[in-house]
Scaffold this active site. Structure first.
Site, mmCIF file in Angstrom:
data_model
loop_
_atom_site.group_PDB
_atom_site.id
_atom_site.type_symbol
_atom_site.label_atom_id
_atom_site.label_comp_id
_atom_site.label_asym_id
_atom_site.label_seq_id
_atom_site.Cartn_x
_atom_site.Cartn_y
_atom_site.Cartn_z
ATOM 1 N N CYS B 118 38.250 33.148 50.563
ATOM 2 C CA CYS B 118 37.106 32.464 51.163
ATOM 3 C C CYS B 118 37.620 31.081 51.506
ATOM 4 O O CYS B 118 37.755 30.226 50.633
ATOM 5 C CB CYS B 118 35.924 32.387 50.196
ATOM 6 S SG CYS B 118 34.524 31.466 50.874
ATOM 7 N N CYS B 121 35.040 28.095 50.827
ATOM 8 C CA CYS B 121 34.585 27.751 49.479
ATOM 9 C C CYS B 121 35.084 28.786 48.481
ATOM 10 O O CYS B 121 36.249 28.783 48.097
ATOM 11 C CB CYS B 121 33.058 27.611 49.458
ATOM 12 S SG CYS B 121 32.425 27.033 47.870
ATOM 13 N N SER B 122 34.227 29.710 48.068
ATOM 14 C CA SER B 122 34.606 30.597 46.968
ATOM 15 C C SER B 122 33.829 31.905 46.960
ATOM 16 O O SER B 122 33.658 32.500 45.900
ATOM 17 C CB SER B 122 34.381 29.873 45.644
ATOM 18 O OG SER B 122 33.009 29.522 45.545
ATOM 19 N N CYS B 123 33.311 32.340 48.114
ATOM 20 C CA CYS B 123 32.525 33.576 48.128
ATOM 21 C C CYS B 123 33.371 34.732 47.603
ATOM 22 O O CYS B 123 34.549 34.847 47.922
ATOM 23 C CB CYS B 123 31.987 33.859 49.530
ATOM 24 S SG CYS B 123 30.631 32.740 49.950
#
Lengths: 106, 216
Positions: B118, B121-123
């Protein structure tokens, strides 16, 4: 123009592969976010979380840890939407600190 | 852990005082996290019980859930098709809640290796494989995974031959991915539970391959 969080494809050093165990307060932040975004509530969305994080600016973004960014963003969005007020939050933060201080003293 | 000294402990010797975690100064964001939750509970947005259960769910969401889906897909072609069509619905078949955000399974094939990232971000499919490792959220991984995936894979000890295509999938807030790895050779006749033991978190991110049977 590329913003600070948008780092896909730029050059970077080796990947630091260490991992840490999540702390209780970090799990609390994650749990709050899950409850707020749950389809049964939809108080806020993941896109809004991201917008809040991206609005932090490069300085704060790099200085904060991952869940510090999350709770900062969640707080901003909740205030923006009128779900909570700055006043309520300030009073509750004071109460939390007082409670913790008392617990520590006892 | 901090016991890297060699004196005996039965001599009445006392260790220097070490402050407990609770003795640290109250960190602003920890106070904030406590207070935001408290305000939301006080206002009835959710209950303290909801919050407690959610934290328990985070602790319970181990990679084992995702591993079960992968193992089932390996032994059941129909399930595999349904998993590739709709991960959330396929997970529900097994009584697993994959959450409200769509997840797409990307299948490794003999000539194709998949990797997820991602970049913004951090999905990540948290309910299936747990909270993301720190490196998944790091600048280096997010930056480099789409630019030089083979070099990133090599850092994880995963050598992908040049004749294998590497496909990188960039997750978003509205669509997440999980990798469906190839079933390791030498597992003919294995049951689902035994197969699930070969499926690691990292193999569902794509930075590693499933364990090989000999090492399982």
């Amino acid at each position: 123009m590329r913003r600070h969080h948008d780092m896909g494809g730029i050059e970077a050093g080796p990947i630091e592969r260490g991992e840490h165990d999540y702390e209780p307060w970090e799990k609390r932040v994650d749990a709050i976010m899950r409850l707020l975004t749950h389809p049964s509530r939809r108080v806020m969305t993941v896109d809004e979380l991201r917008r809040g994080i991206e609005a932090l600016g490069p300085g704060a973004y790099d200085a904060m840890s991952y869940y510090e960014r999350w709770i900062a963003s969640v707080t901003e969005i909740l205030i923006e939407k009128g779900v909570i007020t700055v006043d309520e939050l300030g009073r509750t933060m004071s109460a939390v600190e007082a409670r913790w201080r008392q617990e520590r003293a006892s | 852990m901090s016991h890297a000294h060699d004196h005996p402990h039965d001599d009445g010797h006392r260790h220097p005082f070490q402050p407990d975690l609770e003795d640290a100064p109250f960190a602003y964001h920890q106070v904030l996290a406590q207070a935001v939750g408290d305000v939301l509970v006080a206002k009835g947005v959710f209950t303290a019980e909801d919050l407690r259960r959610q934290i328990e769910a985070i602790d319970a969401a181990e990679p084992a859930r995702g591993a079960r889906l992968v193992a089932r897909a390996w032994i059941d072609g129909g399930f595999r098709e349904r998993l590739l069509r709709d991960v959330n619905a396929a997970a529900a078949e097994l009584g697993v809640d994959a959450g409200g955000i769509p997840i797409r399974a990307v299948a490794n094939e003999p000539g194709v290796h998949n990797l997820i990232v991602c970049t913004l971000c951090s999905c990540y499919p948290r309910l299936l494989i747990g909270l993301p490792p720190d490196w998944y959220k790091s600048r280096a991984y997010r930056s480099r995974a789409i630019r030089e995936p083979r070099a990133v894979l090599a850092e994880f000890g995963t050598a992908i031959p040049d004749d294998i295509e590497v496909r990188v999938h960039d997750s978003t807030a509205d669509l997440r991915y999980m990798v469906l790895p190839l079933r390791p050779e030498g597992t003919e006749g294995w049951d689902e539970t035994r197969l699930a033991g070969l499926v690691t978190r990292d193999s569902m991110i794509g930075v590693a391959l499933p364990r090989v049977p000999a090492a399982a």
